[in-house]
Write an enzyme that holds these catalytic residues in place. Structure first.
Site, PDB file in Angstrom:
ATOM      1  N   LYS A 130     -11.191 -27.955  -2.499  1.00 50.05           N
ATOM      2  CA  LYS A 130     -12.628 -27.974  -2.164  1.00 50.05           C
ATOM      3  C   LYS A 130     -13.011 -29.399  -1.819  1.00 50.05           C
ATOM      4  O   LYS A 130     -12.409 -30.346  -2.323  1.00 50.05           O
ATOM      5  CB  LYS A 130     -13.460 -27.509  -3.364  1.00 50.05           C
ATOM      6  CG  LYS A 130     -14.874 -27.092  -3.003  1.00 50.05           C
ATOM      7  CD  LYS A 130     -14.943 -25.658  -2.542  1.00 50.05           C
ATOM      8  CE  LYS A 130     -16.305 -25.264  -2.058  1.00 50.05           C
ATOM      9  NZ  LYS A 130     -16.369 -23.810  -1.770  1.00 50.05           N
ATOM     10  N   ASP A 170     -19.402 -24.430   3.513  1.00 51.54           N
ATOM     11  CA  ASP A 170     -19.911 -23.985   2.203  1.00 51.54           C
ATOM     12  C   ASP A 170     -21.400 -24.328   2.233  1.00 51.54           C
ATOM     13  O   ASP A 170     -21.980 -24.455   3.324  1.00 51.54           O
ATOM     14  CB  ASP A 170     -19.179 -24.686   1.041  1.00 51.54           C
ATOM     15  CG  ASP A 170     -19.509 -24.081  -0.325  1.00 51.54           C
ATOM     16  OD1 ASP A 170     -19.095 -22.952  -0.598  1.00 51.54           O
ATOM     17  OD2 ASP A 170     -20.213 -24.733  -1.134  1.00 51.54           O
TER      18      ASP A 170
HETATM   19  P1  NDP Z   1     -25.977 -21.884   2.411  1.00 48.16           P
HETATM   20  O1  NDP Z   1     -26.104 -23.338   2.508  1.00 48.16           O
HETATM   21  O2  NDP Z   1     -25.911 -21.072   3.641  1.00 48.16           O
HETATM   22  O3  NDP Z   1     -27.165 -21.280   1.517  1.00 48.16           O
HETATM   23  C1  NDP Z   1     -27.384 -21.707   0.211  1.00 48.16           C
HETATM   24  C2  NDP Z   1     -28.572 -20.961  -0.364  1.00 48.16           C
HETATM   25  O4  NDP Z   1     -28.643 -21.211  -1.755  1.00 48.16           O
HETATM   26  C3  NDP Z   1     -29.895 -21.398   0.199  1.00 48.16           C
HETATM   27  O5  NDP Z   1     -30.792 -20.323   0.125  1.00 48.16           O
HETATM   28  C4  NDP Z   1     -30.306 -22.510  -0.732  1.00 48.16           C
HETATM   29  O6  NDP Z   1     -31.697 -22.731  -0.777  1.00 48.16           O
HETATM   30  C5  NDP Z   1     -29.803 -21.983  -2.062  1.00 48.16           C
HETATM   31  N1  NDP Z   1     -29.420 -23.110  -2.934  1.00 48.16           N
HETATM   32  C6  NDP Z   1     -28.410 -23.981  -2.751  1.00 48.16           C
HETATM   33  N2  NDP Z   1     -28.346 -24.875  -3.738  1.00 48.16           N
HETATM   34  C7  NDP Z   1     -29.349 -24.573  -4.561  1.00 48.16           C
HETATM   35  C8  NDP Z   1     -29.816 -25.132  -5.771  1.00 48.16           C
HETATM   36  N3  NDP Z   1     -29.208 -26.211  -6.338  1.00 48.16           N
HETATM   37  N4  NDP Z   1     -30.859 -24.546  -6.372  1.00 48.16           N
HETATM   38  C9  NDP Z   1     -31.469 -23.459  -5.807  1.00 48.16           C
HETATM   39  N5  NDP Z   1     -31.065 -22.882  -4.657  1.00 48.16           N
HETATM   40  C10 NDP Z   1     -30.041 -23.434  -4.054  1.00 48.16           C
HETATM   41  O7  NDP Z   1     -24.679 -21.641   1.502  1.00 48.16           O
HETATM   42  P2  NDP Z   1     -23.795 -20.320   1.348  1.00 48.16           P
HETATM   43  O8  NDP Z   1     -24.624 -19.115   1.473  1.00 48.16           O
HETATM   44  O9  NDP Z   1     -22.595 -20.480   2.203  1.00 48.16           O
HETATM   45  O10 NDP Z   1     -23.292 -20.486  -0.160  1.00 48.16           O
HETATM   46  C11 NDP Z   1     -23.970 -19.908  -1.276  1.00 48.16           C
HETATM   47  C12 NDP Z   1     -23.002 -19.769  -2.433  1.00 48.16           C
HETATM   48  O11 NDP Z   1     -21.909 -18.915  -2.053  1.00 48.16           O
HETATM   49  C13 NDP Z   1     -22.341 -21.063  -2.919  1.00 48.16           C
HETATM   50  O12 NDP Z   1     -22.117 -20.981  -4.304  1.00 48.16           O
HETATM   51  C14 NDP Z   1     -21.000 -21.054  -2.194  1.00 48.16           C
HETATM   52  O13 NDP Z   1     -20.032 -21.853  -2.832  1.00 48.16           O
HETATM   53  C15 NDP Z   1     -20.676 -19.586  -2.285  1.00 48.16           C
HETATM   54  N6  NDP Z   1     -19.664 -19.094  -1.350  1.00 48.16           N
HETATM   55  C16 NDP Z   1     -19.822 -19.244  -0.004  1.00 48.16           C
HETATM   56  C17 NDP Z   1     -18.885 -18.729   0.865  1.00 48.16           C
HETATM   57  C18 NDP Z   1     -19.065 -18.773   2.335  1.00 48.16           C
HETATM   58  O14 NDP Z   1     -18.256 -18.178   3.035  1.00 48.16           O
HETATM   59  N7  NDP Z   1     -20.089 -19.396   2.851  1.00 48.16           N
HETATM   60  C19 NDP Z   1     -17.643 -18.106   0.367  1.00 48.16           C
HETATM   61  C20 NDP Z   1     -17.611 -17.937  -1.070  1.00 48.16           C
HETATM   62  C21 NDP Z   1     -18.562 -18.450  -1.872  1.00 48.16           C
HETATM   63  P3  NDP Z   1     -32.350 -23.936   0.062  1.00 48.16           P
HETATM   64  O15 NDP Z   1     -32.269 -23.495   1.500  1.00 48.16           O
HETATM   65  O16 NDP Z   1     -33.741 -24.055  -0.441  1.00 48.16           O
HETATM   66  O17 NDP Z   1     -31.514 -25.132  -0.239  1.00 48.16           O
HETATM   67  O1  8G0 Z   2     -15.847 -20.419  -2.368  1.00 49.10           O
HETATM   68  C1  8G0 Z   2     -15.120 -19.989  -1.472  1.00 49.10           C
HETATM   69  O2  8G0 Z   2     -14.286 -19.120  -1.673  1.00 49.10           O
HETATM   70  C2  8G0 Z   2     -15.260 -20.532  -0.091  1.00 49.10           C
HETATM   71  C3  8G0 Z   2     -16.462 -21.073   0.292  1.00 49.10           C
HETATM   72  C4  8G0 Z   2     -16.606 -21.542   1.595  1.00 49.10           C
HETATM   73  C5  8G0 Z   2     -15.521 -21.479   2.478  1.00 49.10           C
HETATM   74  C6  8G0 Z   2     -14.315 -20.963   2.051  1.00 49.10           C
HETATM   75  C7  8G0 Z   2     -13.154 -20.896   3.016  1.00 49.10           C
HETATM   76  O3  8G0 Z   2     -12.125 -21.495   2.748  1.00 49.10           O
HETATM   77  O4  8G0 Z   2     -13.291 -20.236   4.009  1.00 49.10           O
HETATM   78  C8  8G0 Z   2     -14.193 -20.476   0.771  1.00 49.10           C
END
Ligand code: NDP
Ligand code: 8G0
Length: 450
Positions: A130, A170
């Site tokens: 990561k 992410d």
């Molecule tokens: P984005 O940046 O697209 O969205 C993040 C969302 O979460 C936003 O709505 C944001 O609100 C909110 N958020 C982020 N940090 C905080 C915080 N500290 N407190 C409150 N709200 C928060 O990210 P993703 O959707 O990609 O990721 C969301 C989660 O999913 C993470 O934990 C990530 O690690 C996990 N994940 C993502 C994957 C992917 O493919 N993208 C794969 C597997 C896991 P605001 O806009 O107000 O900041």
């Molecule tokens: O948390 C995860 O599994 C994650 C989040 C964002 C990207 C990726 C990836 O390697 O595609 C994994």
């Protein structure tokens, strides 16, 4: 956190805490795994002698670097970038890059550690890593984002490669940022290779990668419900977050006939008891992806309620999908979920439930799929993106979605297999930990002391 009862676990955790002082998120993630693995390997003389769990909790390496960039006003700005290369026993390091002001070494170490088990569960040849930076993309111009991504990649490019370490997006890193980083890598190295995933479709990206995490979270919920002869139809759902994972989780829920009653961002939660329509979701996607707006604007835009500063967990809902960030369900939230009759949770965000909340949820008998199982669809389709890049091929939406479903169903089966209790219910946390651990541990044993 409750005091640890098991003597071996307490001893192991004392070592982890003293070697990683102050890294609370990392301690939390390790303890969650060690709780299941320490008893599991108690009588395994070889795993003990070869120090498998100790080695797994020590990253292979961590690089940390200065990122210097210039803002639009001509000021020189400095951030800190990292890549945690946790474990490559079963494949190249793989995992996302996070740009958020809360990024610290502890946060990235917890994420990289979790990634190892998750990637193992997918059945694909992927190690765990990561990275990220404490850079805040909010309010930055497109050109500032580009300059930051280029500066970040200039340093990161020394440590990654298609067979070495393959980052992706992410929190705070989406398609646009991956494009800028891929462009910079290509410029620096003069090679066109699948060094990042989540790329645009024109330059090696996979169909369904943007949707994969959110869809997978719903497929996992579907599998848990079906095991109970139940379904998603007409279920009221609480989704947190409104980013990539939350949006496609909501999309799939609506498609399958469930009611998405809430979504949120760091400013607060929207609520619509009859469920968001497809048109509401389209409006939210434009708000978040194109206008950089806040959820409070939904009141005017699509007529929802808005609760400032609140998380959705005290609202009525049968199913919960935390899709924002770590530790967004604390003990009080878990109590609220139990009180309003929540029957199942599928975790979209990484480690969204804190240890006290996990205990409360377990005690109440709520089905609970941990992130390393429930959100593995994202990295799984990243693995499929790597396969397509190697084959110099591109698969259809239907082909990728079918692979995604199959992978999530197989993860569900692994959790049941290793986590089934005497009464027939499933400890999905235990199942995911043991199944994820086994493959990596066996590979490490095969390699000897390396
Ligand atoms: P984005 O940046 O697209 O969205 C993040 C969302 O979460 C936003 O709505 C944001 O609100 C909110 N958020 C982020 N940090 C905080 C915080 N500290 N407190 C409150 N709200 C928060 O990210 P993703 O959707 O990609 O990721 C969301 C989660 O999913 C993470 O934990 C990530 O690690 C996990 N994940 C993502 C994957 C992917 O493919 N993208 C794969 C597997 C896991 P605001 O806009 O107000 O900041
Ligand atoms: O948390 C995860 O599994 C994650 C989040 C964002 C990207 C990726 C990836 O390697 O595609 C994994």
């Amino acid at each position: 956190m409750a005091e640890i009862q098991d003597k071996d676990l307490a001893k192991f955790m004392r070592g982890v805490v003293s070697r990683n002082p102050g890294e609370l998120e990392f301690h939390q993630a390790v303890q969650e795994v060690a709780m299941d693995i320490v008893p599991y390997i108690k009588d395994n003389e070889r795993m003990q002698r070869m120090r498998i769990l100790e080695r797994m909790t020590e990253p292979d390496r961590i690089v940390s670097f200065r990122v210097t960039w210039e803002d639009d006003a001509g000021n020189i700005r400095v951030n800190r970038g990292y890549r945690v290369q946790q474990n490559n026993a079963i494949g190249p390091y793989k995992g996302g890059i996070r740009f958020h002001p809360t990024v610290t070494q502890s946060v990235l170490k917890f994420l990289a550690f979790e990634q190892v088990f998750k990637n193992s569960l997918t059945g694909l040849p992927l190690g765990g890593g990561k990275g990220g930076a404490d850079f805040n993309p909010k309010g930055k111009s497109d050109r500032e984002i580009m300059r930051f991504c280029q500066a970040f990649m200039t340093e990161l490019s020394k440590y990654i490669g298609q067979f070495t370490d393959v980052p992706a997006g992410d929190i705070g890193v989406g398609g646009r940022e991956v494009g800028y980083m891929f462009g910079q890598f290509k410029r620096l190295k003069d090679t066109f290779e699948g060094v990042l995933t989540g790329k645009g479709i024109e330059f090696g990206g996979s169909r369904i990668r943007p949707e994969a995490t959110g869809y997978g979270v719903v497929y996992m919920m579907q599998a848990m419900l079906e095991r109970q002869n139940d379904s998603l139809k007409d279920k009221t759902c609480l989704v947190s977050g409104s980013g990539n994972v939350a949006q496609f989780c909501a999309e799939k829920l609506i498609e399958l006939g469930a009611k998405v009653c809430s979504m949120s961002d760091s400013s607060g939660t929207i609520y619509k008891p009859e469920g968001l329509t497809r048109a509401d979701l389209d409006w939210i996607m434009t708000l978040k992806n194109e206008r950089g707006g806040r959820m409070s604007e939904c009141v005017e835009g699509i007529g929802t309620k808005f609760y400032e500063g609140n998380r959705p967990w005290a609202l009525p809902g049968q199913l919960a999908f935390p899709c924002a960030t770590q530790n967004e369900i604390e003990a009080a939230d878990a109590i609220a979920l139990v009180k309003t009759g929540c029957i199942a949770i599928s975790e979209g965000a990484n480690m969204p439930t804190d240890p006290d909340a996990i205990d409360i949820i377990r005690e109440a008998g709520i089905m609970h799929a941990p992130s390393k199982a429930a959100n593995a669809g994202g990295v799984a389709v990243s693995g499929l993106e790597m396969s397509q890049n190697s084959l110099r091929m591109s698969w259809s939406r239907e082909e990728v979605d079918a692979h995604l479903k199959e992978i999530i169903l197989s993860i569900h089966e692994k959790c049941v297999d290793k986590g089934i209790r005497e009464d027939g219910t499933v400890d999905y946390f235990k199942g995911a930990n043991i199944a994820g651990f086994d493959k990596v541990a066996n590979a490490m044993l095969a390699y000897g002391a390396v």
